[in-house]
Design a protein around this motif. Sequence first.
Motif, PDB file in Angstrom:
ATOM      1  N   ILE A 121       0.221 -24.387  16.249  1.00 44.04           N
ATOM      2  CA  ILE A 121       0.531 -23.022  16.667  1.00 44.04           C
ATOM      3  C   ILE A 121      -0.775 -22.243  16.651  1.00 44.04           C
ATOM      4  N   ASP A 122      -1.211 -21.780  17.807  1.00 41.34           N
ATOM      5  CA  ASP A 122      -2.501 -21.122  17.930  1.00 41.34           C
ATOM      6  C   ASP A 122      -2.413 -19.705  17.371  1.00 41.34           C
ATOM      7  N   LEU A 123      -2.727 -19.552  16.081  1.00 39.54           N
ATOM      8  CA  LEU A 123      -2.647 -18.250  15.443  1.00 39.54           C
ATOM      9  C   LEU A 123      -3.650 -17.267  16.037  1.00 39.54           C
ATOM     10  N   ARG A 124      -4.799 -17.785  16.498  1.00 40.31           N
ATOM     11  CA  ARG A 124      -5.790 -16.891  17.107  1.00 40.31           C
ATOM     12  C   ARG A 124      -5.284 -16.327  18.421  1.00 40.31           C
ATOM     13  N   LEU A 125      -4.593 -17.156  19.184  1.00 41.72           N
ATOM     14  CA  LEU A 125      -4.030 -16.685  20.448  1.00 41.72           C
ATOM     15  C   LEU A 125      -2.932 -15.653  20.195  1.00 41.72           C
ATOM     16  N   LEU A 126      -2.118 -15.896  19.174  1.00 39.71           N
ATOM     17  CA  LEU A 126      -1.068 -14.938  18.852  1.00 39.71           C
ATOM     18  C   LEU A 126      -1.660 -13.603  18.430  1.00 39.71           C
ATOM     19  N   TRP A 127      -2.665 -13.655  17.583  1.00 37.35           N
ATOM     20  CA  TRP A 127      -3.265 -12.410  17.108  1.00 37.35           C
ATOM     21  C   TRP A 127      -3.963 -11.668  18.244  1.00 37.35           C
ATOM     22  N   GLY A 128      -4.460 -12.416  19.226  1.00 37.06           N
ATOM     23  CA  GLY A 128      -5.112 -11.783  20.371  1.00 37.06           C
ATOM     24  C   GLY A 128      -4.129 -11.311  21.429  1.00 37.06           C
ATOM     25  N   ASN A 129      -2.841 -11.596  21.255  1.00 36.78           N
ATOM     26  CA  ASN A 129      -1.817 -11.189  22.218  1.00 36.78           C
ATOM     27  C   ASN A 129      -0.725 -10.453  21.453  1.00 36.78           C
ATOM     28  N   LEU A 130      -1.041  -9.231  21.036  1.00 40.11           N
ATOM     29  CA  LEU A 130      -0.117  -8.465  20.204  1.00 40.11           C
ATOM     30  C   LEU A 130       1.214  -8.169  20.892  1.00 40.11           C
ATOM     31  N   PRO A 131       1.245  -7.897  22.217  1.00 41.06           N
ATOM     32  CA  PRO A 131       2.554  -7.707  22.855  1.00 41.06           C
ATOM     33  C   PRO A 131       3.456  -8.934  22.722  1.00 41.06           C
ATOM     34  N   LEU A 132       2.876 -10.138  22.869  1.00 40.28           N
ATOM     35  CA  LEU A 132       3.668 -11.355  22.707  1.00 40.28           C
ATOM     36  C   LEU A 132       4.140 -11.502  21.271  1.00 40.28           C
ATOM     37  N   LEU A 133       3.296 -11.158  20.321  1.00 37.77           N
ATOM     38  CA  LEU A 133       3.666 -11.234  18.910  1.00 37.77           C
ATOM     39  C   LEU A 133       4.815 -10.270  18.597  1.00 37.77           C
ATOM     40  N   ALA A 134       4.769  -9.081  19.210  1.00 39.62           N
ATOM     41  CA  ALA A 134       5.865  -8.122  19.020  1.00 39.62           C
ATOM     42  C   ALA A 134       7.159  -8.649  19.621  1.00 39.62           C
TER      43      ALA A 134
END
Length: 466
Positions: free
Chosen positions: A265-278
């Motif tokens: 799970i690419d945590l860096r990608l998630l953190w860089g895509n805050l709308p997707l994380l929301a």
Amino acid sequence: MITHSQQITTYGRFPRRFLAPLMLGAILNPINSSIIAVALVPIGAAFGARPAQTAWLVSALYMATAIGQPLVGRFVDVFGPKRLFLLGAFLTVIAGIIGTVAPTLWVLVVARVILGLGTCAGYPSAMSLIRKVANHDHLESPAGVLTALSVTVQTIAAIGPTLGGLLIALGGWRLTMAINIPLGMAALLLGWMMLPAYGAGTQQDEREALRSFDWAGTALFAVALLGLLLFLMAPGTSTLWSLAMAASAGAAFAFHELRVTAPFIDLRLLWGNLPLLATYARALAASTTSYAFIYGFSQWMEEGRGLSASKTGLLLLPTFGVGILVSTLWGRTPQVRGKLVVGGTLQAVVGSGLLLTSPGSPIWFLAAVTALLGIPQGLLSLSNQNALYHQAHPESLGASSGLLRTFQYFGAIIASAATGMAFGHRADTTGMHELAAFIIIVSTLALLVTLLDRSLALAPGAGKSR
């Protein structure tokens, strides 16, 4: 065998032939999620198990699926959707056979684990193929196809409790597991004959993907999830060790994922895509409240209200029926934020309605509560799916879709644990009111996340982050 070139014959339009197997694959998980709701009480009676023990039948499936979804989603991106689809259908058949003859509750739990692994391939396979066809035919947003997929899943979820009640009335709870045998075989046949075999890499790419896959990260994620699940199913000082196991494995997982080149799970990608994380956070909350209602309310109607499994299944129909209607009417509109606000508000209202339940509650009141839940069911599921479609990177849509389901299934695990804690030995009205308060709190938090998410107002399609 039908080839890709044979199926895509009209420029700019989706080929309809392979939608049938994809939709069949996508429904395998929701039908098993909803059909078990009315089977928990009969299974508990058959094996002499308490609600806190039968809750493992729900949590086991979702734990396996929560781990399997990002794993399968990643493999869909590398190996192509057809192979993973067929493997999942095969495991579904095996799970159906084991569950049908299960001699104990824990053998049945094992069957549900296999079922979770088998049914988690359908959704990422469908989303991946839809995106590939959209890119091929230069379609900006296939809202109609996404709506059809969402409505199909909701339709089967609607049939699940009613079908479960009928099967139990006809031949007992074992038929609710046996139904997976013909469904899985049909998925195998249709998938083999109709799904296009494209989207996979070369053999060298596949070997490299297996060699470099983040197996260590996958194992740490599984250990962390298992530890958290063990604590949630029986919280107390005696299970603090499992919470410590979850925390240590989670910390090791985060440390590992931030340092490998191809993380599970690419945590860096998630953190860089805050709308997707929301979007993932909203999906977690929506799933938690929805499943807390479906599993908790259905058990209460059988034990607290004294209804039969078949009547309980019928009373759950308005939830899914209204949800299907809402998705059909508003599925093609691209706006997301308004739907999320209305859906979150109504989930809190439903929780407030559950506070009014009692053993003497009239049937019309119970039906009204289940019908009202159908509105957020239709709005939230479709809105989060459409938001993800625009927020995720195209080349990793399979993995992103699988991760969305992971958050949804983790919400179901939380809901199952909350239901077990609220009811304890029996699904009584006091426990139902405790569960209602839990639903109100979670839905309110989800509404706050939506209101604070500015990205949803930037674009009608959900605020692109790419």
